[in-house]
Design a protein around this motif. Structure first.
Motif, PDB file in Angstrom:
ATOM      1  N   PHE A  15      -5.895  10.445   2.576  1.00  0.00           N
ATOM      2  CA  PHE A  15      -5.411   9.162   3.065  1.00  0.00           C
ATOM      3  C   PHE A  15      -3.912   9.077   2.764  1.00  0.00           C
ATOM      4  N   THR A  16      -3.130   9.494   3.736  1.00  0.00           N
ATOM      5  CA  THR A  16      -1.683   9.596   3.513  1.00  0.00           C
ATOM      6  C   THR A  16      -1.039   8.221   3.697  1.00  0.00           C
ATOM      7  N   ILE A  17      -1.325   7.324   2.747  1.00  0.00           N
ATOM      8  CA  ILE A  17      -0.833   5.952   2.784  1.00  0.00           C
ATOM      9  C   ILE A  17       0.043   5.745   1.555  1.00  0.00           C
ATOM     10  N   PRO A  18       1.187   5.112   1.690  1.00  0.00           N
ATOM     11  CA  PRO A  18       2.019   4.823   0.512  1.00  0.00           C
ATOM     12  C   PRO A  18       1.275   3.898  -0.449  1.00  0.00           C
ATOM     13  N   GLU A  19       0.886   4.416  -1.606  1.00  0.00           N
ATOM     14  CA  GLU A  19       0.032   3.634  -2.490  1.00  0.00           C
ATOM     15  C   GLU A  19       0.760   2.465  -3.143  1.00  0.00           C
ATOM     16  N   LYS A  20       2.102   2.436  -3.061  1.00  0.00           N
ATOM     17  CA  LYS A  20       2.849   1.336  -3.652  1.00  0.00           C
ATOM     18  C   LYS A  20       3.340   0.316  -2.621  1.00  0.00           C
ATOM     19  N   SER A  21       2.883   0.474  -1.376  1.00  0.00           N
ATOM     20  CA  SER A  21       3.210  -0.515  -0.345  1.00  0.00           C
ATOM     21  C   SER A  21       2.195  -1.647  -0.390  1.00  0.00           C
ATOM     22  N   ALA A  22       2.629  -2.851  -0.090  1.00  0.00           N
ATOM     23  CA  ALA A  22       1.714  -3.994  -0.053  1.00  0.00           C
ATOM     24  C   ALA A  22       0.661  -3.770   1.032  1.00  0.00           C
ATOM     25  N   ILE A  23      -0.595  -3.944   0.671  1.00  0.00           N
ATOM     26  CA  ILE A  23      -1.683  -3.681   1.620  1.00  0.00           C
ATOM     27  C   ILE A  23      -1.568  -4.585   2.839  1.00  0.00           C
ATOM     28  N   ARG A  24      -1.123  -5.823   2.633  1.00  0.00           N
ATOM     29  CA  ARG A  24      -1.054  -6.768   3.762  1.00  0.00           C
ATOM     30  C   ARG A  24      -0.058  -6.316   4.829  1.00  0.00           C
ATOM     31  N   ARG A  25       0.843  -5.407   4.477  1.00  0.00           N
ATOM     32  CA  ARG A  25       1.813  -4.909   5.455  1.00  0.00           C
ATOM     33  C   ARG A  25       1.303  -3.679   6.211  1.00  0.00           C
ATOM     34  N   LEU A  26       0.144  -3.182   5.824  1.00  0.00           N
ATOM     35  CA  LEU A  26      -0.427  -2.018   6.495  1.00  0.00           C
ATOM     36  C   LEU A  26      -1.169  -2.445   7.759  1.00  0.00           C
ATOM     37  N   SER A  27      -1.324  -1.503   8.684  1.00  0.00           N
ATOM     38  CA  SER A  27      -2.117  -1.777   9.886  1.00  0.00           C
ATOM     39  C   SER A  27      -3.592  -1.926   9.520  1.00  0.00           C
ATOM     40  N   LYS A  28      -4.368  -2.447  10.456  1.00  0.00           N
ATOM     41  CA  LYS A  28      -5.801  -2.619  10.202  1.00  0.00           C
ATOM     42  C   LYS A  28      -6.466  -1.288   9.869  1.00  0.00           C
ATOM     43  N   GLY A  29      -6.114  -0.241  10.612  1.00  0.00           N
ATOM     44  CA  GLY A  29      -6.713   1.067  10.366  1.00  0.00           C
ATOM     45  C   GLY A  29      -6.338   1.615   8.999  1.00  0.00           C
ATOM     46  N   MET A  30      -5.096   1.414   8.585  1.00  0.00           N
ATOM     47  CA  MET A  30      -4.651   1.897   7.266  1.00  0.00           C
ATOM     48  C   MET A  30      -5.299   1.091   6.149  1.00  0.00           C
ATOM     49  N   VAL A  81     -15.999   1.919  10.328  1.00  0.00           N
ATOM     50  CA  VAL A  81     -14.913   2.710  10.909  1.00  0.00           C
ATOM     51  C   VAL A  81     -14.179   1.963  12.010  1.00  0.00           C
ATOM     52  N   ASP A  82     -14.428   0.671  12.130  1.00  0.00           N
ATOM     53  CA  ASP A  82     -13.711  -0.141  13.108  1.00  0.00           C
ATOM     54  C   ASP A  82     -12.222  -0.120  12.785  1.00  0.00           C
ATOM     55  N   GLY A  83     -11.403   0.280  13.752  1.00  0.00           N
ATOM     56  CA  GLY A  83      -9.960   0.335  13.551  1.00  0.00           C
ATOM     57  C   GLY A  83      -9.432   1.708  13.196  1.00  0.00           C
ATOM     58  N   LEU A  84     -10.323   2.650  12.888  1.00  0.00           N
ATOM     59  CA  LEU A  84      -9.873   4.005  12.549  1.00  0.00           C
ATOM     60  C   LEU A  84      -9.739   4.854  13.811  1.00  0.00           C
ATOM     61  N   ASP A  85      -8.763   5.761  13.813  1.00  0.00           N
ATOM     62  CA  ASP A  85      -8.616   6.671  14.944  1.00  0.00           C
ATOM     63  C   ASP A  85      -9.710   7.736  14.881  1.00  0.00           C
ATOM     64  N   PRO A  86      -9.959   8.447  15.994  1.00  0.00           N
ATOM     65  CA  PRO A  86     -11.081   9.401  16.033  1.00  0.00           C
ATOM     66  C   PRO A  86     -11.040  10.460  14.944  1.00  0.00           C
ATOM     67  N   VAL A  87      -9.855  10.959  14.588  1.00  0.00           N
ATOM     68  CA  VAL A  87      -9.763  11.990  13.565  1.00  0.00           C
ATOM     69  C   VAL A  87     -10.165  11.423  12.206  1.00  0.00           C
ATOM     70  N   MET A  88      -9.667  10.222  11.884  1.00  0.00           N
ATOM     71  CA  MET A  88      -9.991   9.622  10.589  1.00  0.00           C
ATOM     72  C   MET A  88     -11.453   9.189  10.533  1.00  0.00           C
ATOM     73  N   ARG A  89     -12.023   8.761  11.667  1.00  0.00           N
ATOM     74  CA  ARG A  89     -13.445   8.431  11.689  1.00  0.00           C
ATOM     75  C   ARG A  89     -14.272   9.647  11.274  1.00  0.00           C
ATOM     76  N   ARG A  90     -13.933  10.783  11.874  1.00  0.00           N
ATOM     77  CA  ARG A  90     -14.662  12.010  11.533  1.00  0.00           C
ATOM     78  C   ARG A  90     -14.448  12.377  10.070  1.00  0.00           C
ATOM     79  N   GLN A  91     -13.234  12.153   9.563  1.00  0.00           N
ATOM     80  CA  GLN A  91     -12.916  12.490   8.177  1.00  0.00           C
ATOM     81  C   GLN A  91     -13.748  11.673   7.196  1.00  0.00           C
TER      82      GLN A  91
END
Length: 299
Positions: free
Chosen positions: A116-131, A154-164
């Protein structure tokens, strides 16, 4: 094992659950399906200990889950609308989760940074629904739950992340015996991952079976008769739906394919073929057939 026994949940006289019975075997992936308003989310809120049943029992590992911290520590949940503190980062929520889950796995948390390549120190509310949904999986799976409860996961996830995420969950089921209960309207996806299915309607469970048994007990028969006059079908066949295009008739019949084919063969059709039904088709016909089919409206 998760057991829901004769549960009734009332809100101002309305029975959201009306004698619901569900058994989720250990180590299974259980799909809970039903139309909107059937009571699926209410079931999930009971299993996670948010709601207290009006009557009946909700048991996790043989004990009531409501106000039972030891059993709640075995259950991680990803609801459709995931909660997080308004100013929290993923790392903030990780610290919050660690306070409730003794089995929280920090090694896994660090390894999942590669998934999950998400910046762990970013505010969650600023992330997209999928993130945000990825963050929910990241944290929930690091809790090492015995029971993972998912609502439209998996609502909001792209096909690759859904499979992941499905791959990660299925690996946990295989390696650690994790039990997954998932409620979703994406029946095609559930068909690929679930081994047990419960179909709900109006606060009740209409049926609950292994997916293989469910698919073996309802069949689509396509038949071409040797005349334009349709013969009467053998008595005792439980026909749920009939349609035809030209001389090709399609019957949805409850029962096992070999038995049905043997009985219909006595009518000497020109052609006969038994086809498996998808989970979506089973869902429609188990809920009442044509009344749940798409209606054409002429404006």
């Amino acid at each position: 094992m998760i057991e829901i026994k004769n549960v009734v949940k009332s809100f101002d006289g309305f029975h959201a659950l009306d004698g619901t019975n569900i058994t989720v075997p250990d180590g299974s992936i259980y799909g809970l399906v039903g139309p909107n308003g059937a009571g699926k989310s209410t079931v999930i809120r009971h299993i996670t200990g948010i709601y207290r049943e009006t009557s009946g029992e909700v048991l996790v590992d043989g004990e009531p889950i409501y106000e039972n911290p030891a059993k709640k520590a075995l259950v991680a949940s990803i609801p459709d609308d995931w909660f997080y503190f308004s100013s929290a980062t993923i790392r903030d929520m990780m610290k919050f989760y660690r306070g409730f889950y003794p089995a929280f796995d920090m090694d896994r948390y660090e390894k999942f940074k590669e998934v999950f390549t998400i910046p762990e120190k970013s505010a969650i509310r600023r992330l997209s629904k999928g993130m945000q949904k990825q963050a929910a999986f990241w944290l929930a799976m690091c809790c090492r739950p015995k029971y993972l409860i998912l609502d439209e996961p998996v609502d909001g996830l792209d096909p690759v992340m859904r499979r992941q995420v499905w791959s990660l969950m299925m690996a946990d089921v295989e390696e650690y015996g994790t039990t997954v209960l998932v409620s979703s309207h994406n029946l095609r996806e559930l068909e690929d991952v679930c081994d047990h299915v419960g179909i709900m309607s109006k606060g009740k469970v209409l049926l609950e079976r292994s997916l293989s048994d469910l698919q073996e007990n309802i069949v689509k028969m396509q038949v071409v008769w040797n005349s334009e006059d349709t013969p009467a079908l053998p008595e005792g066949l439980q026909v749920l739906h009939t349609s035809h295009v030209g001389r090709v008739y399609t019957y949805i019949i409850r029962g096992r394919a070999e038995d049905i084919k043997g009985r219909m063969a006595l009518l000497s059709p020109l052609m006969m073929e038994a086809l498996p039904l998808s989970l979506e088709e089973i869902f429609i016909y188990e809920l009442g057939g044509e009344q749940y089919a798409v209606k054409e409206i002429i404006l």
